[in-house]
Design a protein around this motif. Structure first.
Motif, mmCIF file in Angstrom:
data_model
loop_
_atom_site.group_PDB
_atom_site.id
_atom_site.type_symbol
_atom_site.label_atom_id
_atom_site.label_comp_id
_atom_site.label_asym_id
_atom_site.label_seq_id
_atom_site.Cartn_x
_atom_site.Cartn_y
_atom_site.Cartn_z
ATOM 1 N N HIS A 42 31.554 42.675 48.249
ATOM 2 C CA HIS A 42 30.770 41.819 47.733
ATOM 3 C C HIS A 42 31.164 40.255 48.041
ATOM 4 N N ASP A 43 31.993 40.022 48.882
ATOM 5 C CA ASP A 43 32.507 38.637 49.300
ATOM 6 C C ASP A 43 31.415 37.905 49.960
ATOM 7 N N GLU A 44 30.172 38.354 50.268
ATOM 8 C CA GLU A 44 29.151 37.618 50.865
ATOM 9 C C GLU A 44 28.346 36.827 49.707
ATOM 10 N N GLN A 45 28.714 37.349 48.322
ATOM 11 C CA GLN A 45 27.760 36.509 47.230
ATOM 12 C C GLN A 45 28.768 35.733 46.796
ATOM 13 N N LEU A 46 30.143 35.527 47.014
ATOM 14 C CA LEU A 46 31.142 34.595 46.509
ATOM 15 C C LEU A 46 30.753 33.233 46.667
ATOM 16 N N ALA A 47 30.828 32.382 45.509
ATOM 17 C CA ALA A 47 30.417 31.069 45.644
ATOM 18 C C ALA A 47 31.827 30.205 45.282
ATOM 19 N N TYR A 48 32.244 30.560 44.139
ATOM 20 C CA TYR A 48 33.729 29.676 43.691
ATOM 21 C C TYR A 48 34.310 30.822 42.600
ATOM 22 N N TRP A 49 35.485 30.267 42.408
ATOM 23 C CA TRP A 49 36.427 31.084 41.651
ATOM 24 C C TRP A 49 36.844 30.166 40.494
ATOM 25 N N LEU A 50 37.063 30.588 39.312
ATOM 26 C CA LEU A 50 37.898 30.275 38.206
ATOM 27 C C LEU A 50 39.191 30.978 38.197
ATOM 28 N N VAL A 51 40.185 30.238 38.329
ATOM 29 C CA VAL A 51 41.630 30.682 38.284
ATOM 30 C C VAL A 51 42.526 30.055 37.257
ATOM 31 N N GLU A 52 43.140 30.963 36.431
ATOM 32 C CA GLU A 52 43.627 30.650 35.478
ATOM 33 C C GLU A 52 45.110 30.778 35.867
ATOM 34 N N VAL A 53 45.859 29.296 35.776
ATOM 35 C CA VAL A 53 47.110 29.093 36.282
ATOM 36 C C VAL A 53 48.106 28.779 35.054
ATOM 37 N N ASN A 54 49.337 29.429 35.455
ATOM 38 C CA ASN A 54 50.382 29.333 34.440
ATOM 39 C C ASN A 54 51.093 27.859 34.575
ATOM 40 N N ASP A 55 51.995 27.643 33.756
ATOM 41 C CA ASP A 55 53.004 26.307 33.852
ATOM 42 C C ASP A 55 53.328 26.304 35.029
ATOM 43 N N GLN A 56 53.663 27.001 36.042
ATOM 44 C CA GLN A 56 54.268 26.914 37.317
ATOM 45 C C GLN A 56 53.170 26.715 38.083
ATOM 46 N N ARG A 57 52.084 26.645 37.848
ATOM 47 C CA ARG A 57 50.930 26.324 38.560
ATOM 48 C C ARG A 57 50.513 27.530 39.656
ATOM 49 N N GLN A 58 50.847 28.673 39.110
ATOM 50 C CA GLN A 58 50.590 30.018 40.025
ATOM 51 C C GLN A 58 49.688 30.875 39.300
ATOM 52 N N ALA A 59 48.815 31.243 39.978
ATOM 53 C CA ALA A 59 47.566 32.129 39.433
ATOM 54 C C ALA A 59 47.779 33.425 38.800
ATOM 55 N N GLU A 60 47.467 33.421 37.424
ATOM 56 C CA GLU A 60 47.695 34.598 36.605
ATOM 57 C C GLU A 60 46.393 35.494 36.693
ATOM 58 N N ARG A 61 45.487 35.148 36.650
ATOM 59 C CA ARG A 61 43.943 35.828 36.560
ATOM 60 C C ARG A 61 42.789 34.982 37.331
ATOM 61 N N GLU A 62 42.088 35.888 38.032
ATOM 62 C CA GLU A 62 41.026 35.091 38.540
ATOM 63 C C GLU A 62 39.563 35.953 38.227
ATOM 64 N N ILE A 63 38.328 34.952 38.355
ATOM 65 C CA ILE A 63 37.238 35.461 38.244
ATOM 66 C C ILE A 63 36.324 34.808 39.433
ATOM 67 N N GLY A 64 35.701 35.650 40.071
ATOM 68 C CA GLY A 64 34.696 35.263 41.231
ATOM 69 C C GLY A 64 33.403 35.061 40.801
ATOM 70 N N PHE A 65 32.656 34.180 41.060
ATOM 71 C CA PHE A 65 31.428 33.803 40.658
ATOM 72 C C PHE A 65 30.394 33.846 41.850
ATOM 73 N N SER A 66 29.053 34.177 41.567
ATOM 74 C CA SER A 66 28.081 34.191 42.603
ATOM 75 C C SER A 66 27.598 32.579 42.531
ATOM 76 N N ALA A 67 26.522 32.393 43.416
ATOM 77 C CA ALA A 67 25.722 30.828 43.449
ATOM 78 C C ALA A 67 25.012 30.913 42.129
ATOM 79 N N GLN A 68 24.494 31.941 41.405
ATOM 80 C CA GLN A 68 23.996 31.798 40.260
ATOM 81 C C GLN A 68 24.655 31.837 38.995
ATOM 82 N N ASN A 69 26.102 31.550 39.325
ATOM 83 C CA ASN A 69 26.948 31.227 37.997
ATOM 84 C C ASN A 69 27.418 32.577 37.349
#
Length: 122
Positions: A42-69
């Motif tokens: 599915h990586d061809e569809q990927l437009a952007y990520w929303l990344v949840e970061v902790n207090d140390q600014r490291q990624a905890e969880r991520e969601i990948g979104f298409s160009a259609q949001n």
């Protein structure tokens, strides 16, 4: 926790890569075990990520979104370690747009539940 909007930039780099680099990546993808079994299809569809970061600014969880949001990839799960959650990257939060208004927790949990119930493939 902070949620950051992270644009997908790998596509630009891939398009600029020469044939030797592309060939090397192709070989490595077939030899090394995959950390994200479902992402490659599915990586061809990927437009952007929303990344949840902790207090140390490291990624905890991520969601990948298409160009259609539309959210369609997420991690970590039992099948996918994630792109950002499986890295040791420390995010400089000032370099990204904060999206704390987005219902990240509800969206991630909905994707997880749909996957667990078998109503979605990722």
């Amino acid at each position: 926790m902070t949620v950051l909007h992270v644009p997908e930039q790998d596509r630009e780099l891939w398009n600029q890569a020469g044939l030797p680099l592309r060939a090397l990546v192709w070989v490595l993808k077939r030899v090394l075990p995959r950390a994200n079994l479902d992402y490659d299809a599915h990586d061809e569809q990927l437009a952007y990520w929303l990344v949840e970061v902790n207090d140390q600014r490291q990624a905890e969880r991520e969601i990948g979104f298409s160009a259609q949001n539309e959210p369609f990839m997420f991690a970590p799960t039992d099948r996918n370690y994630g792109v950002w959650t499986d890295s040791d990257r420390v995010f400089v939060t000032e370099q990204f747009e904060a999206r704390n208004d987005f219902p990240f927790d509800a969206t991630w949990n909905k994707l997880y539940e749909q996957t667990r119930q078998g109503t979605r493939s990722l």
